[in-house]
Motif scaffolding. Structure first.
Motif, PDB file in Angstrom:
ATOM      1  N   ASN A 277       5.279  -1.388   2.047  1.00 44.17           N
ATOM      2  CA  ASN A 277       6.263  -1.264   0.956  1.00 44.17           C
ATOM      3  C   ASN A 277       7.472  -2.159   1.239  1.00 44.17           C
ATOM      4  OD1 ASN A 277       4.838   1.278   1.781  1.00 44.17           O
ATOM      5  ND2 ASN A 277       5.373   1.824  -0.304  1.00 44.17           N
ATOM      6  N   ASP A 278       8.144  -2.569   0.171  1.00 38.45           N
ATOM      7  CA  ASP A 278       9.281  -3.488   0.316  1.00 38.45           C
ATOM      8  C   ASP A 278      10.551  -2.818  -0.203  1.00 38.45           C
ATOM      9  OD1 ASP A 278      11.028  -5.594   0.383  1.00 38.45           O
ATOM     10  OD2 ASP A 278       9.560  -7.048  -0.379  1.00 38.45           O
ATOM     11  N   ALA A 279      11.586  -2.788   0.627  1.00 36.12           N
ATOM     12  CA  ALA A 279      12.845  -2.156   0.212  1.00 36.12           C
ATOM     13  C   ALA A 279      13.743  -3.141  -0.535  1.00 36.12           C
ATOM     14  CB  ALA A 279      13.573  -1.618   1.443  1.00 36.12           C
TER      15      ALA A 279
ATOM     16  N   THR B 126      13.094  -5.338   6.043  1.00 35.76           N
ATOM     17  CA  THR B 126      11.836  -6.015   5.696  1.00 35.76           C
ATOM     18  C   THR B 126      11.786  -7.366   6.395  1.00 35.76           C
ATOM     19  OG1 THR B 126      11.739  -4.870   3.582  1.00 35.76           O
ATOM     20  CG2 THR B 126      10.401  -6.862   3.796  1.00 35.76           C
ATOM     21  N   ARG B 127      10.746  -7.537   7.222  1.00 36.00           N
ATOM     22  CA  ARG B 127      10.605  -8.772   7.985  1.00 36.00           C
ATOM     23  C   ARG B 127      10.241  -9.948   7.091  1.00 36.00           C
ATOM     24  NH1 ARG B 127       6.848  -6.721  13.025  1.00 36.00           N
ATOM     25  NH2 ARG B 127       8.514  -6.174  14.481  1.00 36.00           N
ATOM     26  N   ALA B 128      10.578 -11.141   7.561  1.00 35.00           N
ATOM     27  CA  ALA B 128      10.258 -12.371   6.828  1.00 35.00           C
ATOM     28  C   ALA B 128       8.740 -12.574   6.767  1.00 35.00           C
ATOM     29  CB  ALA B 128      10.893 -13.559   7.549  1.00 35.00           C
ATOM     30  N   ALA B 129       8.319 -13.333   5.779  1.00 34.74           N
ATOM     31  CA  ALA B 129       6.966 -13.902   5.707  1.00 34.74           C
ATOM     32  C   ALA B 129       5.843 -12.868   5.838  1.00 34.74           C
ATOM     33  CB  ALA B 129       6.798 -14.991   6.782  1.00 34.74           C
ATOM     34  N   GLY B 130       5.958 -11.770   5.087  1.00 36.83           N
ATOM     35  CA  GLY B 130       4.868 -10.791   5.038  1.00 36.83           C
ATOM     36  C   GLY B 130       4.744  -9.916   6.271  1.00 36.83           C
TER      37      GLY B 130
END
Ligand code: FAD
Length: 362
Positions: free
Chosen positions: A225-227, A248-252
């Motif tokens: 999930n993405d915040a 949320t970390r970079a690049a997936g």
């Protein structure tokens, strides 16, 4: 000037950043020797587990704050100009609850929670949020532009940059720090200097045995999930040493939900009850994580446990001679090993230059 042979012990963010900065000096021939390397996931190896973001916690005027200040520009440059490093910009919101004053988490976050934090003139867009923009129970909130690092990309990127500059990598396990000065590690050449970046294990490594380094256990859940932004709060209602943060970390790289700050706890296994509390708190503070559908709609990639190498008095960046060999230390960054990485590594490089210049004059 004559070539100098250096062994950097440790391939976490401290060892790799120090090796990279040292490798820009053509005079230095560097070997990085470590038990764990990027790609490994182990309780003795903190760096892969980190979020990792830039949320300064060093007190105003402290060495820790100076290291964090010196690290912002290199991280900003990576996010701006080097997408292959896996570092991206993200809005970071810090929520403060009056009732958390004095808790372990609020103490750890003391500077971070201040509306007048020293870093307000370092990071872009630092401002206070209006009360209408945050939820019940929150008394104040600030926001700024930060970065979030995908450690699964960033650590191998550091290795690649080192390799480009001629650094060699070796697997090795040392019982005593002086063992790393063996010529067999450095293509049968005499080793001139060791850099000690052994993190938490500096507490056990012979010749160092720094008992002021202890673990602060961290537990995280990584989800798909993405915040859309980073969030952290001053505390939780679930215990003094529990924390709530989302990034949320970079690049997936997924979204990290945290956490806790359990000082002195060496437990490597996931506590399933804590994992449930972490997920519930994250969805409470950021319902949009699951589109308002609740905690069951978190899509878990994996659970993780890492041990932050906390040192009383802060990161040790210093030099000494052990068994006749110069040793420069860079360990004990606690929960700040990424956000102070370039500041500490730069300070360590200066000590290496001093030590080797001094021994050249002997
Ligand atoms: P480590 O990564 O532990 O590396 C130590 C290295 O030394 C390893 O290669 C190991 O094999 C080697 N080694 C040790 N002893 C020996 C020996 N005897 N012989 C050979 N090799 C040896 N920091 C931030 O700045 N921002 C964040 O958002 C953040 N979030 C975090 C979240 C979690 C869940 C955790 C656990 C930590 C977080 N941190 C964060 C803290 C950060 O991860 C640490 O400060 C940092 O990783 C420490 O790096 P290090 O290189 O000192 O140690």
């Amino acid at each position: 000037m004559a070539q100098k042979n250096i062994v950097v012990i440790g391939a976490g963010v401290a060892g790799l950043t120090t090796a990279l900065l040292l490798s820009r000096n053509a005079r230095y021939k560097i070997v990085v020797a470590a038990k764990h390397m990027p790609g490994d996931y182990d309780i003795e190896y903190a760096s892969p587990w980190a979020g990792a973001n830039y949320m300064p916690v060093g007190a105003r005027g402290s060495k820790a704050a100076e290291y964090e200040k010196d690290t912002w520009a290199p991280l900003e440059d990576l996010a701006q100009n080097h997408p292959e490093a896996g570092v991206h910009f993200q809005e970071c919101q810090i929520h403060s609850r009056a009732k958390d004053a004095g808790s372990a988490t609020a103490d750890w976050f003391n500077e971070l929670l201040s509306p007048d934090a020293w870093f307000k003139d370092v990071v872009p867009n630092f401002h206070q949020l209006p009360a209408s923009s945050f939820g019940p129970g929150i008394n104040a909130a600030t926001s700024f532009t930060s970065v979030c690092i995908n450690t699964a990309i960033y650590l191998p990127w550091l290795v690649s940059e080192c390799l480009k500059n001629g650094v060699t990598f070796r697997r090795a396990v040392f019982q005593h720090i002086a063992d790393a000065a063996s010529p067999s590690l450095h293509h049968e050449r005499k080793v001139d200097l060791l850099v000690n970046c052994t993190g938490l294990n500096a507490s056990k490594l012979g010749g160092v045995e720094d008992k002021s380094v202890v673990p602060a256990r961290a537990q995280v859940v990584i989800v798909r999930n993405d915040a859309g932004k980073m969030l952290a709060t001053s505390g939780t209602d679930d215990g003094d040493d529990e924390a709530c943060y989302i990034m949320t970390r970079a690049a997936g790289g997924g979204t990290i939900l945290g956490g806790c700050y359990q000082k002195g706890n060496w437990e490597s296994q996931v506590d399933p009850n804590l994992a449930v509390r972490i997920m519930k708190r994250a969805v409470d503070i950021c319902p949009s994580l699951t589109g308002g559908k609740g905690v069951e709609h978190l899509d878990i990639i994996r659970h993780g446990v890492g041990l932050r190498p906390v040192r009383a008095g802060g990161t040790r960046v210093g030099k000494e001679r052990i068994h006749g060999v110069w040793v420069v230390h860079n360990y004990g960054a606690g929960g700040a090993g990424y956000q102070n990485s370039y500041g500490c590594a730069n300070a360590a490089v200066k000590l290496v230059d001093q030590a080797l210049d001094a021994s050249a004059k002997l």
